[in-house]
Scaffold this active site. Structure first.
Site, PDB file in Angstrom:
ATOM      1  N   HIS A 115       0.826  -1.211   0.000  1.00 59.29           N
ATOM      2  CA  HIS A 115       0.000   0.000   0.000  1.00 59.29           C
ATOM      3  C   HIS A 115       0.857   1.256   0.000  1.00 59.29           C
ATOM      4  O   HIS A 115       0.563   2.230  -0.678  1.00 59.29           O
ATOM      5  CB  HIS A 115      -0.900   0.034   1.230  1.00 59.29           C
ATOM      6  CG  HIS A 115      -2.010  -0.950   1.163  1.00 59.29           C
ATOM      7  ND1 HIS A 115      -2.786  -1.114   0.045  1.00 59.29           N
ATOM      8  CD2 HIS A 115      -2.472  -1.831   2.067  1.00 59.29           C
ATOM      9  CE1 HIS A 115      -3.675  -2.046   0.275  1.00 59.29           C
ATOM     10  NE2 HIS A 115      -3.500  -2.503   1.487  1.00 59.29           N
TER      11      HIS A 115
ATOM     12  N   ARG B 277      -6.331  -1.074 -17.651  1.00 61.91           N
ATOM     13  CA  ARG B 277      -6.312  -2.369 -16.952  1.00 61.91           C
ATOM     14  C   ARG B 277      -7.612  -2.498 -16.152  1.00 61.91           C
ATOM     15  O   ARG B 277      -7.660  -2.203 -14.959  1.00 61.91           O
ATOM     16  CB  ARG B 277      -5.106  -2.449 -16.019  1.00 61.91           C
ATOM     17  CG  ARG B 277      -3.759  -2.628 -16.735  1.00 61.91           C
ATOM     18  CD  ARG B 277      -2.627  -2.755 -15.736  1.00 61.91           C
ATOM     19  NE  ARG B 277      -1.427  -3.323 -16.314  1.00 61.91           N
ATOM     20  CZ  ARG B 277      -0.362  -2.604 -16.693  1.00 61.91           C
ATOM     21  NH1 ARG B 277      -0.366  -1.298 -16.566  1.00 61.91           N
ATOM     22  NH2 ARG B 277       0.704  -3.211 -17.187  1.00 61.91           N
TER      23      ARG B 277
ATOM     24  N   ARG C 286      -8.916  -3.065 -21.860  1.00 58.70           N
ATOM     25  CA  ARG C 286      -8.603  -4.500 -21.823  1.00 58.70           C
ATOM     26  C   ARG C 286      -9.618  -5.151 -20.914  1.00 58.70           C
ATOM     27  O   ARG C 286      -9.810  -4.715 -19.772  1.00 58.70           O
ATOM     28  CB  ARG C 286      -7.198  -4.704 -21.268  1.00 58.70           C
ATOM     29  CG  ARG C 286      -6.943  -6.161 -20.924  1.00 58.70           C
ATOM     30  CD  ARG C 286      -5.519  -6.410 -20.560  1.00 58.70           C
ATOM     31  NE  ARG C 286      -5.256  -6.109 -19.166  1.00 58.70           N
ATOM     32  CZ  ARG C 286      -4.051  -6.203 -18.624  1.00 58.70           C
ATOM     33  NH1 ARG C 286      -3.019  -6.537 -19.372  1.00 58.70           N
ATOM     34  NH2 ARG C 286      -3.854  -5.941 -17.359  1.00 58.70           N
TER      35      ARG C 286
ATOM     36  N   GLU D 232       0.803 -11.686 -25.683  1.00 62.86           N
ATOM     37  CA  GLU D 232       1.659 -11.762 -24.496  1.00 62.86           C
ATOM     38  C   GLU D 232       2.014 -13.204 -24.133  1.00 62.86           C
ATOM     39  O   GLU D 232       2.552 -13.463 -23.060  1.00 62.86           O
ATOM     40  CB  GLU D 232       1.014 -11.032 -23.311  1.00 62.86           C
ATOM     41  CG  GLU D 232      -0.402 -11.420 -23.013  1.00 62.86           C
ATOM     42  CD  GLU D 232      -1.049 -10.582 -21.903  1.00 62.86           C
ATOM     43  OE1 GLU D 232      -0.336  -9.930 -21.135  1.00 62.86           O
ATOM     44  OE2 GLU D 232      -2.289 -10.608 -21.823  1.00 62.86           O
TER      45      GLU D 232
ATOM     46  N   ASN E  32       5.584  -7.586 -20.750  1.00 59.64           N
ATOM     47  CA  ASN E  32       5.826  -8.051 -19.364  1.00 59.64           C
ATOM     48  C   ASN E  32       5.576  -9.556 -19.267  1.00 59.64           C
ATOM     49  O   ASN E  32       6.403 -10.315 -18.775  1.00 59.64           O
ATOM     50  CB  ASN E  32       4.899  -7.334 -18.369  1.00 59.64           C
ATOM     51  CG  ASN E  32       4.959  -5.833 -18.496  1.00 59.64           C
ATOM     52  OD1 ASN E  32       5.921  -5.301 -19.032  1.00 59.64           O
ATOM     53  ND2 ASN E  32       3.932  -5.147 -18.030  1.00 59.64           N
ATOM     54  N   ASP E  33       4.405  -9.964 -19.733  1.00 60.41           N
ATOM     55  CA  ASP E  33       4.100 -11.396 -19.683  1.00 60.41           C
ATOM     56  C   ASP E  33       4.837 -12.164 -20.771  1.00 60.41           C
ATOM     57  O   ASP E  33       5.260 -13.302 -20.552  1.00 60.41           O
ATOM     58  CB  ASP E  33       2.583 -11.627 -19.793  1.00 60.41           C
ATOM     59  CG  ASP E  33       1.900 -11.457 -18.446  1.00 60.41           C
ATOM     60  OD1 ASP E  33       2.488 -11.896 -17.439  1.00 60.41           O
ATOM     61  OD2 ASP E  33       0.817 -10.868 -18.388  1.00 60.41           O
TER      62      ASP E  33
ATOM     63  N   ARG F 263       7.725 -13.242 -13.251  1.00 58.07           N
ATOM     64  CA  ARG F 263       7.976 -11.800 -13.117  1.00 58.07           C
ATOM     65  C   ARG F 263       7.827 -11.282 -11.686  1.00 58.07           C
ATOM     66  O   ARG F 263       8.204 -10.165 -11.380  1.00 58.07           O
ATOM     67  CB  ARG F 263       7.100 -10.995 -14.102  1.00 58.07           C
ATOM     68  CG  ARG F 263       5.636 -11.009 -13.813  1.00 58.07           C
ATOM     69  CD  ARG F 263       4.823 -10.469 -14.977  1.00 58.07           C
ATOM     70  NE  ARG F 263       4.290  -9.143 -14.728  1.00 58.07           N
ATOM     71  CZ  ARG F 263       3.260  -8.605 -15.388  1.00 58.07           C
ATOM     72  NH1 ARG F 263       2.683  -9.283 -16.380  1.00 58.07           N
ATOM     73  NH2 ARG F 263       2.818  -7.423 -15.127  1.00 58.07           N
TER      74      ARG F 263
HETATM   75  C1  PEP Z   1       1.983  -7.170 -20.160  1.00 51.95           C
HETATM   76  O1  PEP Z   1       1.881  -8.344 -19.806  1.00 51.95           O
HETATM   77  O2  PEP Z   1       2.990  -6.712 -20.761  1.00 51.95           O
HETATM   78  C2  PEP Z   1       0.895  -6.221 -19.873  1.00 51.95           C
HETATM   79  C3  PEP Z   1       0.894  -5.002 -20.354  1.00 51.95           C
HETATM   80  O3  PEP Z   1      -0.096  -6.627 -19.045  1.00 51.95           O
HETATM   81  P1  PEP Z   1       0.064  -6.697 -17.434  1.00 51.95           P
HETATM   82  O4  PEP Z   1       1.369  -6.065 -17.072  1.00 51.95           O
HETATM   83  O5  PEP Z   1      -1.098  -6.013 -16.885  1.00 51.95           O
HETATM   84  O6  PEP Z   1       0.066  -8.182 -17.198  1.00 51.95           O
HETATM   85 MG    MG Z   2      -0.028  -9.160 -19.141  1.00 47.93          MG
END
Ligand code: PEP
Ligand code: MG
Length: 554
Positions: A188, A295, A331, A430, A453-454, A464
């Site tokens: 938080h 998101r 999304r 992703e 990211n994923d 991650r």
């Molecule tokens: C990602 O996976 O790159 C992405 C933008 O989604 P999130 O980070 O919300 O999983």
């Molecule tokens: Mg993602």
């Protein structure tokens, strides 16, 4: 000079005197009472006062940091009125004939232990909330208040961990930075520090010592470093870094209203990522061309039940109106893995990142999905919305998701409810599977957005969230860059556009690479937008294209 290392959660430099946040320690005695009814009444009145206090804090937070962060105070109100907690406290008073404060203290011990022993990290964090509400009740019952640290001039606040209400109650006009013993990037404190633009370093552990009280301190949120009694050279260096950072921010302001254009005249869209309505001010302030990733799953978190269609519609409508004609890519919810909500009743899984989440839940529980889609389509009547499905691994998933979207549109038609018939549908790329079939997926949708990211986590088999192997989480890996190139080529061969919405989109060292590949849009946290716009002005794509494509080619 002492140098401490932790996790930087908000980039910035802060100078100030170190003040350790002290909670007034209340020594609660196990006092026997005689009048049970009177004691229960005392507890009930205190509970009512606590709920009122929290309501005020909620209103204050709503104004200053937005709905998502403010919600925690509603959660606290609900926790205070939780039947298990209430009956534990009341029964304790009745059966043991002890005071209300002692009963609350015992309840706190029991419930914090219960939450702390839970596997789920979200539930573990609730232990801090139980402590928070118990402290509030005990303070009211004993008529004591926590020390007001905000009265100190220009201070860096240190704490084991700050509860949301402690952070919110502080007079932050004097707080320059936060440093905490515990806490992770998603605690938080970290979330609030980021929202409030206060440099913070968390996870410092035993490096923070009480004897530092009153010492000069500098917090470097860029590198996660904290300096105690810094020497003159360090002060000079960090002052320069702070000035540079502020100067760059000012310079970037002059790019507002300018197009995103390279030296040789190439343009792309630079959009922003958001999680809630409070983030929209940053999008506008930083002149993003639109929202490349909303998101939406954040609307489902920190609640006790599913948000209704109406609630969701209101939020999307407000977002659309605020964006005033600029595109918003929503999304559909990416619930699951680290983003869990109790009422979804999700199973505990050995590999949640590869488990029951996102589009998998939506296709399995179409009613929840349809509610969200109806809210989004209804809001589309007020602006420019696009839909995007996350975690796609097959063409069949996309076809099924589109079918459900069509059913939703047909329902709205039957009810004569307005929506935009031009809502575009895209998918996130992703997963490695989506990359490899991106030629087929491109025939089903209007656009792609690459979630690096994923994509990095799944391609390199590096969790991650796992700090132990975070050094191996390498989004610059040639495999990732090649995958992005494959996706861009397959998108363009099929006449659709392609963007990147993972953290890599904000990485200035790769802007040239993405432009050389032909990426059409980059979407990032709003504060990075103007920096990438500036970076584009330094690049001549024609000059670097051949070399870059050769370097990443097969
Ligand atoms: C990602 O996976 O790159 C992405 C933008 O989604 P999130 O980070 O919300 O999983
Ligand atoms: Mg993602």
């Amino acid at each position: 000079m002492r140098v401490l290392k932790g996790i930087g959660v908000y980039k910035g430099i802060a100078f100030g005197k170190f003040r350790m946040f002290k909670r007034n320690h209340i020594n609660i005695q196990k006092k026997k009472i005689e009048d049970v009814e009177k004691e229960i009444d005392r507890y009930k009145t205190a509970r009512e006062t606590a709920v009122n206090e929290l309501n005020k804090l909620y209103e204050k937070a709503l104004e200053s940091v937005g709905e998502e962060e403010a919600n925690i105070f509603q959660v606290h109100q609900m926790m205070l009125q939780d039947v298990d907690l209430v009956s534990f406290i009341e029964n304790n008073i009745k059966e043991k004939m002890v005071s209300a404060e002692y009963s609350v203290y015992e309840a706190c011990e029991k419930f914090t232990e219960m939450f702390s022993s839970m596997e789920d990290s979200y539930m573990k964090e609730r232990a801090l909330d139980v402590k928070d509400i118990s402290n509030r009740l005990i303070s009211i019952l004993t008529n004591t208040k926590n020390g007001n640290i905000g009265s100190n001039l220009f201070c860096i606040i240190g704490a084991d961990d700050l509860t949301p209400s402690e952070t919110m109650q502080m007079d932050k006009s004097n707080v320059r930075g936060f440093v905490t013993i515990h806490g992770s990037i998603n605690s938080h404190t970290a979330i609030l520090a980021r929202t409030m633009n206060i440099p913070a370093v968390v996870g410092l552990g035993s490096q923070i010592k009480p004897e530092y009280e009153g010492c000069e301190m500098v917090v470097d949120g860029f590198s996660g470093t904290v300096y105690i009694n810094p020497d003159i050279t360090t002060v000079k260096r960090l002052k320069k870094k702070k000035e540079l950072c502020e100067h760059q921010k000012e310079l970037l302001q002059s790019l507002k209203g300018h197009p995103n254009v390279t030296k040789d005249g190439k343009t792309i869209d630079i959009y922003a990522n958001v999680g809630n309505l409070a983030d929209l001010d940053g999008v506008i302030k930083n002149d993003a061309g639109g929202i490349g990733l909303f998101r939406s799953e954040f609307l489902y978190l920190r609640r006790n039940n599913y948000p209704s269609e109406e609630e969701q519609f209101k939020i999307y409508k407000e977002a659309v109106l605020k964006m005033n004609g600029k595109r918003i890519i929503i999304r559909t919810m990416d619930i699951g893995a680290d983003k869990k909500a109790d009422y979804f009743d999700l199973p505990s899984e050995a590999n949640p990142a590869m488990g029951y989440r996102a589009i998998r839940i939506c296709l399995d529980r179409p009613l929840i999905f349809k509610t969200q889609l109806r809210a989004i389509y209804r809001a589309s009547a007020f602006g420019k919305i696009s839909l995007m499905f996350p975690m796609i691994i097959s063409k069949e998933e996309v076809i099924r998701a589109k079918e459900i979207a069509r059913e939703v549109r047909e329902g709205l038609d039957r009810e004569n409810i307005a929506y935009d018939r031009e809502v575009k549908i895209g998918v996130m790329i992703e997963t490695p599977a989506a990359v490899m079939i991106s030629d087929e997926l491109a025939k089903e949708v209007d656009f792609f957005s690459i979630g690096t990211n994923d994509l990095t986590q799944y391609s390199l088999a590096i969790d991650r969230q796992n700090n132990k192997i975070s050094g191996m989480y390498n989004p610059y890996h040639k495999a990732i860059l090649r995958m992005i190139k494959i996706v861009v080529d397959n998108a363009h061969k099929n006449g659709i556009w392609v963007g990147i919405c993972g953290e890599l989109a904000a990485d200035e060292t790769l802007t040239g690479v993405f432009l050389a590949m032909g990426v059409d849009e980059l979407s990032m946290s709003a504060p990075f937008v103007l920096g990438i716009r500036k970076r584009m002005t330094e690049i001549n794509v024609d000059e670097i294209k051949e070399r870059i494509l050769r370097e990443i080619s097969f």
